[in-house]
Design an enzyme around this catalytic site. Structure first.
Site, PDB file in Angstrom:
ATOM      1  N   SER A  93      -3.353   6.120  14.399  1.00  0.00           N
ATOM      2  CA  SER A  93      -3.904   7.362  13.781  1.00  0.00           C
ATOM      3  C   SER A  93      -4.192   8.423  14.674  1.00  0.00           C
ATOM      4  CB  SER A  93      -4.988   6.898  12.751  1.00  0.00           C
ATOM      5  OG  SER A  93      -5.719   8.081  12.513  1.00  0.00           O
ATOM      6  N   TYR A 127     -14.009   3.549  11.591  1.00  0.00           N
ATOM      7  CA  TYR A 127     -12.691   3.331  11.259  1.00  0.00           C
ATOM      8  C   TYR A 127     -11.980   3.770  12.452  1.00  0.00           C
ATOM      9  CZ  TYR A 127      -8.109   4.652   9.632  1.00  0.00           C
ATOM     10  OH  TYR A 127      -6.581   4.942   9.460  1.00  0.00           O
ATOM     11  N   GLY A 141       0.890  -1.269   0.039  1.00  0.00           N
ATOM     12  CA  GLY A 141      -0.076   0.075  -0.061  1.00  0.00           C
ATOM     13  C   GLY A 141       0.791   1.192   0.043  1.00  0.00           C
ATOM     14  N   ASN A 161      -2.828  -8.699   0.762  1.00  0.00           N
ATOM     15  CA  ASN A 161      -4.185  -9.413  -0.316  1.00  0.00           C
ATOM     16  C   ASN A 161      -4.526  -8.490  -1.268  1.00  0.00           C
ATOM     17  OD1 ASN A 161      -5.465  -7.233   0.880  1.00  0.00           O
ATOM     18  ND2 ASN A 161      -7.270  -8.611   2.028  1.00  0.00           N
ATOM     19  N   ASP A 171     -15.561  16.241  10.679  1.00  0.00           N
ATOM     20  CA  ASP A 171     -14.504  17.006  10.530  1.00  0.00           C
ATOM     21  C   ASP A 171     -14.208  17.845  12.021  1.00  0.00           C
ATOM     22  OD1 ASP A 171     -13.579  15.774   8.202  1.00  0.00           O
ATOM     23  OD2 ASP A 171     -13.874  17.692   7.007  1.00  0.00           O
ATOM     24  N   LYS A 207      -9.112   1.438  15.223  1.00  0.00           N
ATOM     25  CA  LYS A 207      -7.896   1.928  15.644  1.00  0.00           C
ATOM     26  C   LYS A 207      -7.877   2.381  17.218  1.00  0.00           C
ATOM     27  CE  LYS A 207      -5.917   2.079  11.630  1.00  0.00           C
ATOM     28  NZ  LYS A 207      -4.875   1.279  10.924  1.00  0.00           N
ATOM     29  N   ASN A 217     -10.906  10.285  -1.239  1.00  0.00           N
ATOM     30  CA  ASN A 217     -11.544  11.254  -0.018  1.00  0.00           C
ATOM     31  C   ASN A 217     -10.924  12.170   0.619  1.00  0.00           C
ATOM     32  OD1 ASN A 217     -13.914   9.162   0.014  1.00  0.00           O
ATOM     33  ND2 ASN A 217     -12.270   7.942   0.719  1.00  0.00           N
ATOM     34  N   ASN A 218      -9.409  12.020   0.419  1.00  0.00           N
ATOM     35  CA  ASN A 218      -8.713  12.858   1.193  1.00  0.00           C
ATOM     36  C   ASN A 218      -8.117  14.108   0.401  1.00  0.00           C
ATOM     37  OD1 ASN A 218      -7.490   9.778   2.515  1.00  0.00           O
ATOM     38  ND2 ASN A 218      -8.141  11.190   3.731  1.00  0.00           N
ATOM     39  N   ASP A 244      -3.747 -12.856   3.366  1.00  0.00           N
ATOM     40  CA  ASP A 244      -4.677 -12.056   4.203  1.00  0.00           C
ATOM     41  C   ASP A 244      -4.478 -12.229   5.686  1.00  0.00           C
ATOM     42  OD1 ASP A 244      -7.395 -11.504   5.664  1.00  0.00           O
ATOM     43  OD2 ASP A 244      -8.150 -10.813   3.676  1.00  0.00           O
TER      44      ASP A 244
HETATM   45  P1  NAD Z   1      -3.468   1.363   2.001  1.00  0.00           P
HETATM   46  O1  NAD Z   1      -4.857   1.231   1.616  1.00  0.00           O
HETATM   47  O2  NAD Z   1      -2.509   2.114   0.842  1.00  0.00           O
HETATM   48  O3  NAD Z   1      -2.646   0.252   2.425  1.00  0.00           O
HETATM   49  C1  NAD Z   1      -2.994  -0.802   3.124  1.00  0.00           C
HETATM   50  C2  NAD Z   1      -2.578  -2.535   2.573  1.00  0.00           C
HETATM   51  O4  NAD Z   1      -3.282  -3.148   3.300  1.00  0.00           O
HETATM   52  C3  NAD Z   1      -3.298  -2.246   1.191  1.00  0.00           C
HETATM   53  O5  NAD Z   1      -2.205  -2.561   0.317  1.00  0.00           O
HETATM   54  C4  NAD Z   1      -4.345  -3.312   1.186  1.00  0.00           C
HETATM   55  O6  NAD Z   1      -4.281  -3.974   0.057  1.00  0.00           O
HETATM   56  C5  NAD Z   1      -3.621  -4.049   2.597  1.00  0.00           C
HETATM   57  N1  NAD Z   1      -4.659  -4.966   3.307  1.00  0.00           N
HETATM   58  C6  NAD Z   1      -5.903  -4.228   3.718  1.00  0.00           C
HETATM   59  N2  NAD Z   1      -6.684  -5.373   4.372  1.00  0.00           N
HETATM   60  C7  NAD Z   1      -5.760  -6.599   4.336  1.00  0.00           C
HETATM   61  C8  NAD Z   1      -5.936  -7.894   4.741  1.00  0.00           C
HETATM   62  N3  NAD Z   1      -6.986  -8.074   5.483  1.00  0.00           N
HETATM   63  N4  NAD Z   1      -4.927  -8.756   4.725  1.00  0.00           N
HETATM   64  C9  NAD Z   1      -3.632  -8.247   4.041  1.00  0.00           C
HETATM   65  N5  NAD Z   1      -3.594  -7.101   3.444  1.00  0.00           N
HETATM   66  C10 NAD Z   1      -4.585  -6.264   3.630  1.00  0.00           C
HETATM   67  O7  NAD Z   1      -3.100   2.369   3.151  1.00  0.00           O
HETATM   68  P2  NAD Z   1      -2.170   3.389   3.857  1.00  0.00           P
HETATM   69  O8  NAD Z   1      -2.437   4.831   3.522  1.00  0.00           O
HETATM   70  O9  NAD Z   1      -0.714   2.814   3.170  1.00  0.00           O
HETATM   71  O10 NAD Z   1      -2.350   2.936   5.303  1.00  0.00           O
HETATM   72  C11 NAD Z   1      -1.723   1.951   5.945  1.00  0.00           C
HETATM   73  C12 NAD Z   1      -2.081   1.923   7.528  1.00  0.00           C
HETATM   74  O11 NAD Z   1      -1.943   3.071   7.864  1.00  0.00           O
HETATM   75  C13 NAD Z   1      -3.687   1.596   7.519  1.00  0.00           C
HETATM   76  O12 NAD Z   1      -3.559   0.541   8.683  1.00  0.00           O
HETATM   77  C14 NAD Z   1      -4.076   2.866   7.749  1.00  0.00           C
HETATM   78  O13 NAD Z   1      -5.309   2.766   8.504  1.00  0.00           O
HETATM   79  C15 NAD Z   1      -3.177   3.539   8.841  1.00  0.00           C
HETATM   80  N6  NAD Z   1      -3.191   4.851   8.546  1.00  0.00           N
HETATM   81  C16 NAD Z   1      -3.279   5.598   7.301  1.00  0.00           C
HETATM   82  C17 NAD Z   1      -3.312   7.151   7.385  1.00  0.00           C
HETATM   83  C18 NAD Z   1      -3.500   7.640   5.881  1.00  0.00           C
HETATM   84  O14 NAD Z   1      -3.790   8.897   5.779  1.00  0.00           O
HETATM   85  N7  NAD Z   1      -3.081   7.298   4.857  1.00  0.00           N
HETATM   86  C19 NAD Z   1      -3.575   7.676   8.595  1.00  0.00           C
HETATM   87  C20 NAD Z   1      -3.695   7.167   9.477  1.00  0.00           C
HETATM   88  C21 NAD Z   1      -3.233   5.834   9.851  1.00  0.00           C
HETATM   89  C1  WQD Z   2      -8.103  17.282   5.448  1.00  0.00           C
HETATM   90  C2  WQD Z   2      -8.543  18.627   5.376  1.00  0.00           C
HETATM   91  C3  WQD Z   2     -11.018  18.339   5.086  1.00  0.00           C
HETATM   92  C4  WQD Z   2     -10.918  16.658   1.025  1.00  0.00           C
HETATM   93  C5  WQD Z   2      -8.429  11.688   7.214  1.00  0.00           C
HETATM   94  C6  WQD Z   2      -8.971  10.479   8.258  1.00  0.00           C
HETATM   95  C7  WQD Z   2      -7.809  10.389   9.287  1.00  0.00           C
HETATM   96  C8  WQD Z   2      -6.702   9.937   8.714  1.00  0.00           C
HETATM   97  C9  WQD Z   2      -6.253  10.766   7.775  1.00  0.00           C
HETATM   98  C10 WQD Z   2      -6.282   7.609   8.630  1.00  0.00           C
HETATM   99  C11 WQD Z   2      -9.755  18.734   6.129  1.00  0.00           C
HETATM  100  C12 WQD Z   2     -10.472  19.090   3.958  1.00  0.00           C
HETATM  101  C13 WQD Z   2     -10.711  17.395   2.169  1.00  0.00           C
HETATM  102  C14 WQD Z   2     -11.716  17.639   0.354  1.00  0.00           C
HETATM  103  C15 WQD Z   2     -11.415  19.406   1.569  1.00  0.00           C
HETATM  104  N1  WQD Z   2      -6.709   8.524   7.951  1.00  0.00           N
HETATM  105  N2  WQD Z   2     -10.876  18.449   2.710  1.00  0.00           N
HETATM  106  N3  WQD Z   2     -11.901  18.969   0.654  1.00  0.00           N
HETATM  107  O1  WQD Z   2     -10.028  14.170   7.640  1.00  0.00           O
HETATM  108  O2  WQD Z   2      -7.991  14.895   8.344  1.00  0.00           O
HETATM  109  O3  WQD Z   2      -8.308  12.698   8.128  1.00  0.00           O
HETATM  110  O4  WQD Z   2      -7.112  11.081   6.509  1.00  0.00           O
HETATM  111  O5  WQD Z   2      -6.307   7.334   9.936  1.00  0.00           O
HETATM  112  O6  WQD Z   2      -8.496   9.146  10.111  1.00  0.00           O
HETATM  113  O7  WQD Z   2     -10.222  11.096   8.747  1.00  0.00           O
HETATM  114  O8  WQD Z   2      -8.003  14.163   6.160  1.00  0.00           O
HETATM  115  O9  WQD Z   2      -7.303  14.783   3.720  1.00  0.00           O
HETATM  116  O10 WQD Z   2      -9.619  13.902   4.452  1.00  0.00           O
HETATM  117  O11 WQD Z   2      -8.926  16.205   4.927  1.00  0.00           O
HETATM  118  O12 WQD Z   2     -11.824  20.614   1.993  1.00  0.00           O
HETATM  119  O13 WQD Z   2     -12.011  17.151  -0.951  1.00  0.00           O
HETATM  120  O14 WQD Z   2      -9.271  19.000   4.022  1.00  0.00           O
HETATM  121  O15 WQD Z   2     -12.226  18.908   5.592  1.00  0.00           O
HETATM  122  O16 WQD Z   2     -10.116  19.966   6.825  1.00  0.00           O
HETATM  123  P1  WQD Z   2      -8.583  14.075   7.560  1.00  0.00           P
HETATM  124  P2  WQD Z   2      -8.435  14.607   4.885  1.00  0.00           P
END
Ligand code: NAD
Ligand code: WQD
Length: 337
Positions: A124, A149, A10, A32, A295, A153, A198-199, A58
């Site tokens: 997170s 979600y 990922g 997976n 938010d 965590k 989404n982000n 998985d």
């Molecule tokens: P990502 O979706 O790119 O990576 C997650 C990987 O896990 C993917 O490759 C997916 O195929 C694999 N996966 C999911 N479920 C699985 C399962 N049951 N078995 C095996 N593989 C599985 O996400 P990412 O952004 O790289 O995030 C990695 C971790 O960090 C996640 O746990 C996420 O919740 C956490 N996290 C991400 C963010 C963010 O904003 N990206 C922020 C905070 C925490």
């Molecule tokens: C950032 C800012 C939005 C999209 C999320 C998860 C959090 C963590 C990281 C995994 C906010 C604004 C966003 C858009 C916008 N993930 N925004 N227009 O919400 O801080 O965190 O990702 O653990 O759990 O909730 O990140 O990138 O979605 O938003 O204005 O189209 O951008 O309102 O202020 P967020 P985000």
């Protein structure tokens, strides 16, 4: 000595594979492919110039995990595998509890059975929920989460803490990430979301490349300097380096520690849009839209504990983050496809 990386294909996992290999660790990767593409690990191998074993597995498959642990001497696990889409978790909470929570329980069970008791877990900033003022510190109350979600965590943090209490041989680092953005500076690996992002950063990049028409800025009436939401954006390569430090730490200690990985600096939505335009030279059309439910106005870290315990500090600035996101997006307009 090998480190197992779950979800290593990922976004954050692929960048961490490179940093772990660069630091001299042997790695074994499982995924997976639910939210990733095999091409990512192909490029990790190219960039690092190193090969490593990969298993399509998985984390809920105990027998599959046993085969991996039997084939390799695993000293620690970096556990990224999980689902992460907040909106999807609201619609499908059971899927999230099964994949993230049950998956982690199965993984820990096999680890204990195989005598591997060190884990770096992807937590997170979302666990701080609502009600804590920024800068967020690790000893602040957690659990007032706003979606399933976030609850996964929070629950996993509790499960791993209980495990450490039950058996003093366990060593667990709960890394609380703030907002990872950016990409490897080669432009070869980066974030490749499915469908409409989404982000914020992937959305901005896809508007800039012309795949999406316009950014919706969710709310301009927050209690922040320009009224838009403030977050602690952190370069994914800095974040990946934090995992190398956390593995080094977990090998030398036991017990559980929650540690923030952030820069300690907050930027608003419009700050990020402006920084992106400055480094890319591309306009990002936007409109002000209603607030997005769930938010918070401001969320940024106190990163002092990471500096103290891990000797880690984020080095890249917001321009680096935007430049590297744009390089990845412009060189790979269709992601890995
Ligand atoms: P990502 O979706 O790119 O990576 C997650 C990987 O896990 C993917 O490759 C997916 O195929 C694999 N996966 C999911 N479920 C699985 C399962 N049951 N078995 C095996 N593989 C599985 O996400 P990412 O952004 O790289 O995030 C990695 C971790 O960090 C996640 O746990 C996420 O919740 C956490 N996290 C991400 C963010 C963010 O904003 N990206 C922020 C905070 C925490
Ligand atoms: C950032 C800012 C939005 C999209 C999320 C998860 C959090 C963590 C990281 C995994 C906010 C604004 C966003 C858009 C916008 N993930 N925004 N227009 O919400 O801080 O965190 O990702 O653990 O759990 O909730 O990140 O990138 O979605 O938003 O204005 O189209 O951008 O309102 O202020 P967020 P985000």
């Amino acid at each position: 000595m090998a480190i197992l990386i779950t979800g290593g294909c990922g976004y954050i996992g692929s960048h961490t594979c490179i940093e772990m290999l660069d630091a001299g660790y042997d790695i074994v990767v499982i995924d997976n492919y639910y939210n990733s593409n095999p091409e990512a690990l192909k490029r990790v191998k190219e960039l690092s110039g190193k090969d490593f074993p990969f298993y399509e597995c998985d984390i809920r498959d105990a027998d599959g995990l046993r085969r991996v642990f039997s084939a390799h001497k695993i000293d620690a696990v970096i556990h990224f595998a999980g689902l992460k889409a907040v909106g999807e978790s609201v619609a499908q909470p059971l899927t999230y509890f099964d994949n993230n929570v049950s998956g982690t329980v199965v993984l820990c069970g096999v680890m204990a059975e195989m005598g591997c008791k060190r884990m770096i877990f992807s937590s997170s900033a979302t666990v701080y929920g609502t009600g804590n003022p920024s800068p967020l510190k690790e000893d602040m109350p957690t659990g007032a989460v706003t979606n399933p979600y976030g609850r996964t965590k929070f629950m996993i943090e509790g499960i791993l803490s209980d495990l450490c209490t039950s058996d003093p041989e366990w060593s667990v680092v709960l890394l609380r990430y703030f907002n990872p953005i950016g990409a490897h500076e080669s432009g070869r690996i980066g974030e490749d979301p499915n469908g409409i992002p989404n982000n914020l950063m992937p959305y901005i990049s896809q508007v800039a490349i012309g795949k999406l028409q316009q950014l919706s800025v969710f709310g301009d009436d927050y209690n922040t300097p320009d009224g838009t939401g403030v977050r602690d954006y952190i370069h994914v390569v800095d974040l990946a380096k934090g995992h190398v430090c956390a593995v080094d730490y977990a090998i030398k200690h036991t017990g559980v520690e929650a540690i923030n990985l952030g820069t300690g600096v907050g930027y608003s939505v419009l700050d990020l849009v402006n920084a992106f335009r400055t480094v890319s030279g591309v306009e990002v059309p936007y409109r002000i839209a209603p607030r997005r439910p769930g938010d918070v106005d401001t969320c940024y870290s106190d990163p002092a504990k990471a500096a103290r315990l891990l000797g880690w500090k984020a080095e890249k600035n917001v321009e680096d983050m935007c430049r590297d996101s744009w390089r990845w997006q412009s060189q790979n307009p269709q992601g890995y496809k």
